[in-house]
Design an enzyme around this catalytic site. Structure first.
Site, PDB file in Angstrom:
ATOM      1  N   HIS A  33       0.792  -1.124   0.034  1.00  8.59           N
ATOM      2  CA  HIS A  33      -0.086  -0.223   0.101  1.00  8.59           C
ATOM      3  C   HIS A  33       0.700   1.369   0.022  1.00  8.59           C
ATOM      4  O   HIS A  33       0.304   2.316  -0.294  1.00  8.59           O
ATOM      5  CB  HIS A  33      -0.867  -0.116   1.327  1.00  8.59           C
ATOM      6  N   ASP A  68      -2.585 -10.733  -2.553  1.00  9.56           N
ATOM      7  CA  ASP A  68      -2.971 -10.078  -1.389  1.00  9.56           C
ATOM      8  C   ASP A  68      -4.564  -9.567  -1.590  1.00  9.56           C
ATOM      9  O   ASP A  68      -4.958  -9.190  -2.614  1.00  9.56           O
ATOM     10  CB  ASP A  68      -2.227  -8.891  -0.796  1.00  9.56           C
ATOM     11  N   ASP A  83      -4.496 -12.902   3.080  1.00  9.22           N
ATOM     12  CA  ASP A  83      -5.898 -12.296   3.907  1.00  9.22           C
ATOM     13  C   ASP A  83      -6.999 -12.647   2.722  1.00  9.22           C
ATOM     14  O   ASP A  83      -8.065 -12.197   3.049  1.00  9.22           O
ATOM     15  CB  ASP A  83      -5.649 -10.922   3.989  1.00  9.22           C
TER      16      ASP A  83
HETATM   17 ZN   LIG Z   1      -4.161  -7.062   2.661  1.00  8.55          ZN
END
Ligand SMILES: [Zn+2]
Length: 309
Positions: free
Chosen positions: A125, A162, A246
């Site tokens: 991110h 992810d 995740d």
């Molecule tokens: Zn994540």
């Protein structure tokens, strides 16, 4: 040929407030899973400290200095709604950069077949000038540019499974045709980017969003129809995986229902492309994964696949 596992105790010094999902126990869970005798064949290394000149391959020097300057001497400082720094954060983030670049060095010189960096905080991110979403420095992106600068690699593919879109990696390589960024992620979900229409200046961004409730079948379809053909056609000299776990059904932050076997499958598919196009070179960097049992089992399945087990 063997698989390299890179860790560092600094990953256990990046402290979060109670209840924060991106917690120290994540790394303990991964390390414990990889202590099993099935992983006795791993080569294990401790991450070197990442250098400022490596960080600045993807982040302006002023941003890197600002992150370092924001480090508290005690307690926690808040960077955004869910991103915090403790006194150990800067070293942890720099060890993450060091792990990813060292992994590239060892894979490129042929010392190992591939590598997995089990460090935190995550990185995907982090935009060139913005720390956000638990991330400070974008280790996977830095690893790609390091491969180009230090090893003369021309094309790098970064594949990000992810469950959150890697807005930082996309932003960093938006107008760079030498790096393909290919991502599957739940949408809508944090951070909000990752639509298929986001293709980059040169068409080298590939987004294959999934919907809440999607599971193995949709994930594998996204890979086989949208992501893998583009990675293959790009003919990368190196594949970097932003390996977040995740999208597992147990994970509390998202609603995709993958199993450990799906991560092993995706790993194998990318290794097949790497074998054909990139002399087998794969570097994997841990991103998210917030259910400890799902994280440890998924990381184990991923590393076992890297070991061709
Ligand atoms: Zn994540």
């Amino acid at each position: 040929m063997t698989t390299l596992l890179i860790t560092h105790p600094a990953s256990l010094q990046h402290e979060m407030p109670p209840g924060h999902p991106e917690r120290i126990e994540r790394i303990r869970a991964v390390e414990q899973a990889l202590e099993d005798e099935r992983f006795a064949g791993l080569i294990r290394a401790t991450a070197p400290l990442g250098l400022l000149e490596q960080v600045t391959l993807c982040h302006p020097p002023a941003f890197a200095q600002a992150v370092i300057a924001a480090s508290p001497e005690t307690g926690l400082v808040q960077i955004d709604a869910d991103t915090l720094m403790s006194p150990g954060t800067v070293e942890a983030a720099l060890r993450g950069v060091g792990a990813a670049t060292y992994a590239v060095d060892e894979v490129m010189r042929g010392a190992v077949a591939n590598a997995f960096c089990a460090t935190r905080p995550p990185g995907h991110h982090a935009e060139s000038e913005k720390a956000m979403g638990f991330c400070f420095f974008n280790s996977a992106a830095i690893a790609a540019r390091h491969a180009q600068k230090a090893h003369g690699v021309e094309r790098v593919a970064i594949v990000d499974w992810d469950v959150h879109h890697g807005n930082g990696t996309q932003e960093i390589f938006w107008d760079d045709p030498s790096v393909l960024y290919a991502s599957s992620h739940e949408m809508p979900l944090y951070p909000g980017t990752g639509a298929p229409s986001e293709r980059g200046q040169h068409g080298t961004i590939v987004n294959a969003p999934l919907r809440a409730g999607d599971a193995s079948e949709e994930f594998r379809e996204a890979f086989e129809a949208a992501l893998l053909p583009r990675v293959e056609a790009f003919a990368p000299d190196l594949i970097i995986i932003s390996a977040g776990f995740d999208a597992h059904w147990r994970d509390p932050l998202a609603n995709i229902n993958l199993k450990e076997a799906d991560f092993a499958w995706a790993t194998q598919k990318l290794m097949e492309i790497a074998d054909r196009r990139a002399k087998g070179r794969v570097v994997s960097v841990l991103e998210g994964g917030y259910d400890l049992e799902a994280l440890s089992r998924s990381a184990a399945a991923h590393v076992m696949a890297l070991m061709r087990g």
